[in-house]
Motif scaffolding. Structure first.
Motif, mmCIF file in Angstrom:
data_model
loop_
_atom_site.group_PDB
_atom_site.id
_atom_site.type_symbol
_atom_site.label_atom_id
_atom_site.label_comp_id
_atom_site.label_asym_id
_atom_site.label_seq_id
_atom_site.Cartn_x
_atom_site.Cartn_y
_atom_site.Cartn_z
ATOM 1 N N GLN A 241 -23.418 106.883 -22.813
ATOM 2 C CA GLN A 241 -22.896 107.973 -23.804
ATOM 3 C C GLN A 241 -23.635 109.221 -23.607
ATOM 4 N N ALA A 242 -25.118 109.114 -23.573
ATOM 5 C CA ALA A 242 -25.734 110.129 -23.692
ATOM 6 C C ALA A 242 -25.656 110.899 -22.384
ATOM 7 N N GLU A 243 -25.479 110.356 -21.313
ATOM 8 C CA GLU A 243 -25.252 111.245 -19.916
ATOM 9 C C GLU A 243 -24.033 111.873 -20.359
ATOM 10 N N LEU A 244 -22.881 111.500 -20.662
ATOM 11 C CA LEU A 244 -21.741 112.033 -20.811
ATOM 12 C C LEU A 244 -21.854 113.131 -21.886
ATOM 13 N N VAL A 245 -22.403 112.651 -23.020
ATOM 14 C CA VAL A 245 -22.594 113.994 -24.020
ATOM 15 C C VAL A 245 -23.558 115.235 -23.406
ATOM 16 N N ALA A 246 -24.492 114.718 -22.651
ATOM 17 C CA ALA A 246 -25.290 115.716 -22.315
ATOM 18 C C ALA A 246 -24.531 116.934 -21.430
ATOM 19 N N SER A 247 -23.733 116.356 -20.599
ATOM 20 C CA SER A 247 -22.952 117.316 -19.661
ATOM 21 C C SER A 247 -22.003 118.255 -20.525
ATOM 22 N N HIS A 248 -21.505 117.562 -21.438
ATOM 23 C CA HIS A 248 -20.313 118.289 -22.497
ATOM 24 C C HIS A 248 -20.935 119.170 -23.509
ATOM 25 N N ILE A 249 -22.212 118.813 -23.660
ATOM 26 C CA ILE A 249 -22.895 119.717 -24.817
ATOM 27 C C ILE A 249 -23.485 120.868 -24.301
ATOM 28 N N ALA A 250 -23.639 120.810 -22.992
ATOM 29 C CA ALA A 250 -24.079 122.187 -22.161
ATOM 30 C C ALA A 250 -23.226 123.290 -22.308
ATOM 31 N N LYS A 251 -21.714 123.031 -22.369
ATOM 32 C CA LYS A 251 -20.801 123.940 -22.507
ATOM 33 C C LYS A 251 -20.254 124.491 -23.772
ATOM 34 N N GLN A 252 -21.020 123.841 -24.894
ATOM 35 C CA GLN A 252 -20.447 124.157 -26.164
ATOM 36 C C GLN A 252 -21.253 125.460 -27.139
ATOM 37 N N ASP A 253 -20.433 125.922 -27.710
ATOM 38 C CA ASP A 253 -21.041 126.888 -28.551
ATOM 39 C C ASP A 253 -21.698 126.546 -29.752
ATOM 40 N N VAL A 254 -20.919 125.592 -30.400
ATOM 41 C CA VAL A 254 -21.130 125.008 -31.707
ATOM 42 C C VAL A 254 -20.950 123.559 -31.663
ATOM 43 N N VAL A 255 -22.036 122.826 -32.427
ATOM 44 C CA VAL A 255 -22.223 121.376 -32.348
ATOM 45 C C VAL A 255 -22.512 120.866 -33.879
ATOM 46 N N ILE A 256 -21.504 120.090 -34.308
ATOM 47 C CA ILE A 256 -21.701 119.505 -35.732
ATOM 48 C C ILE A 256 -22.072 117.853 -35.485
ATOM 49 N N THR A 257 -23.057 117.487 -35.799
ATOM 50 C CA THR A 257 -23.310 116.019 -35.671
ATOM 51 C C THR A 257 -23.369 115.519 -37.424
ATOM 52 N N THR A 258 -22.844 114.230 -37.349
ATOM 53 C CA THR A 258 -22.375 113.602 -38.593
ATOM 54 C C THR A 258 -22.803 112.056 -38.570
ATOM 55 N N ALA A 259 -23.367 111.659 -37.427
ATOM 56 C CA ALA A 259 -23.587 110.229 -37.177
ATOM 57 C C ALA A 259 -24.637 109.434 -38.090
ATOM 58 N N LEU A 260 -24.248 108.723 -38.860
ATOM 59 C CA LEU A 260 -24.878 107.885 -39.805
ATOM 60 C C LEU A 260 -24.773 106.367 -39.852
#
Length: 373
Positions: A241-260
């Protein structure tokens, strides 16, 4: 019964456990309401509004004198706790996972305590679920805060001078807070994607017009508890999942994290390397900051700048919407109150009701909740 409403003393806490609306309902149900002076000031609810609907306002000592039940937003400080009447019922967001020693302090003081965080996730208890009511506002406010920090517009704009591209927003975690963040970012005009480890979240994300991003293997298909919470994933899944997220997040302007994950530190979803791959001017708002943060660089109650990326770690986002947050929380308490009284209206908690069983931390001088014994 006599219900006492405390003024919150924790730094930065602006909410209050009762509103004039909720007080009116409690008085109509036959209860005596005593509110500590200034309790609602930070939520734009002065004493006069409470007095107008029949509540009494006074000092802390007067408020607590003879109180059967004490309603609070957060755990009272040690000085206030020492003044609570022995045998009273304390109800609030008592952070049982964050400070297990606190439950013993309640028991030692002879206080029966109910934690609003432990409201069971069952249909009958939805109207009492403070975690959901407050998380909903947190998700909304996280996007509003991001829009303040982000130096560009969210929607695509076409002007005579040229076109402004829409912001790309990525929401990590599609629970109550995440879904509201998705909806808010969409309303502001962003192109939204989202991820979650729970299979049920995929359809919910799509229903809000966002694209779902996740490694959908066999482990993913079983990644939800019976209570509707996310399970902790294996190291192997986290790596994929981290590998997928890493490639996706590099293209994002805003990230909201909510995981608990209840009872555990917030899972680490964004590494320093991922932040460094983002474009300068990008923004991360970490709702999980109070539990350590989903981002490696998050600091509670700070906005950290790293390589041109802003990481905001607000620890009390609902408190930044004090009036609405207080209103929803007060309604949660009003809906819980019938389970705390007998037929004669006196204090008589329904100790065998599954909702009260799930919420009870301490009773008769003992720590009784299974997770805290």
């Amino acid at each position: 019964m006599k219900i006492a409403i405390l003024k919150e003393r924790r730094d930065g806490e602006t909410r209050v456990a009762a509103t004039p609306e909720s007080v009116k309902k409690l008085i109509a149900a036959g209860h005596d309401i005593q509110i500590e002076k200034g309790a609602g000031d930070n939520a734009s609810m002065p004493d006069s509004l409470y007095e107008a609907v029949g509540a009494k306002t006074g000092t802390l000592a007067a408020t607590l004198k003879g109180a059967d039940v004490v309603y609070a937003v957060r755990t009272p400080d040690a000085e206030t706790l020492a003044k609570l009447p022995k045998g009273c019922l304390l109800v609030g967001q008592l952070e049982p996972h964050g400070d297990k020693a606190q439950a013993k302090a309640f028991a030692d003081a002879g206080i029966n305590a109910l934690a609003m965080e432990f409201t069971p996730r069952i249909t009958r208890a939805q109207a009492m679920d403070a975690l959901s009511s407050q998380s909903n506002l947190a998700g909304y406010r996280a996007v509003i805060e991001a829009s303040q920090i982000y130096h560009r517009a969210f929607p695509m704009m076409m002007t005579a001078a040229g076109t402004i591209a829409a912001a790309k927003a990525f929401v990590m975690g599609a629970g109550v807070a995440g879904l509201q963040a998705i909806a808010t970012a969409r309303r502001l005009g962003a192109v939204v994607t989202a991820t979650d480890v729970r299979p049920a979240a995929k359809e919910q994300v799509a229903s809000l017009g966002a694209k779902f991003v996740a490694v959908e293997d066999e482990e993913f298909k079983a990644a939800e508890t019976a209570g509707g919470y996310a399970k902790e994933m294996s190291k192997e899944y986290q790596a994929k999942q981290a590998e997928l997220v890493a490639s996706h997040i590099a293209k994002q302007d805003v990230v909201i994290t909510t995981a608990l994950i209840p009872g555990r530190p917030a899972p680490r979803l964004i590494t320093k390397a991922m932040v460094e791959a983002m474009r300068p001017g990008s923004v991360i708002v970490d709702i999980a900051a109070p539990m350590g943060g989903n981002c490696e660089l998050t600091k509670a109650d700070e906005i950290v700048e790293h390589n041109g990326v802003s990481i905001a770690g607000y620890s009390n986002l609902p408190g930044r919407l004090a009036a609405d947050a207080s209103s929803l929380y007060a309604r949660n308490l009003v809906n819980l109150t019938p389970l705390l009284v007998g037929e004669d209206g006196a204090l008589a908690p329904h100790w065998d009701d599954e909702i009260i069983v799930g919420m009870t931390l301490t009773r008769d001088g003992k720590v009784v909740h299974e997770t805290l014994k």
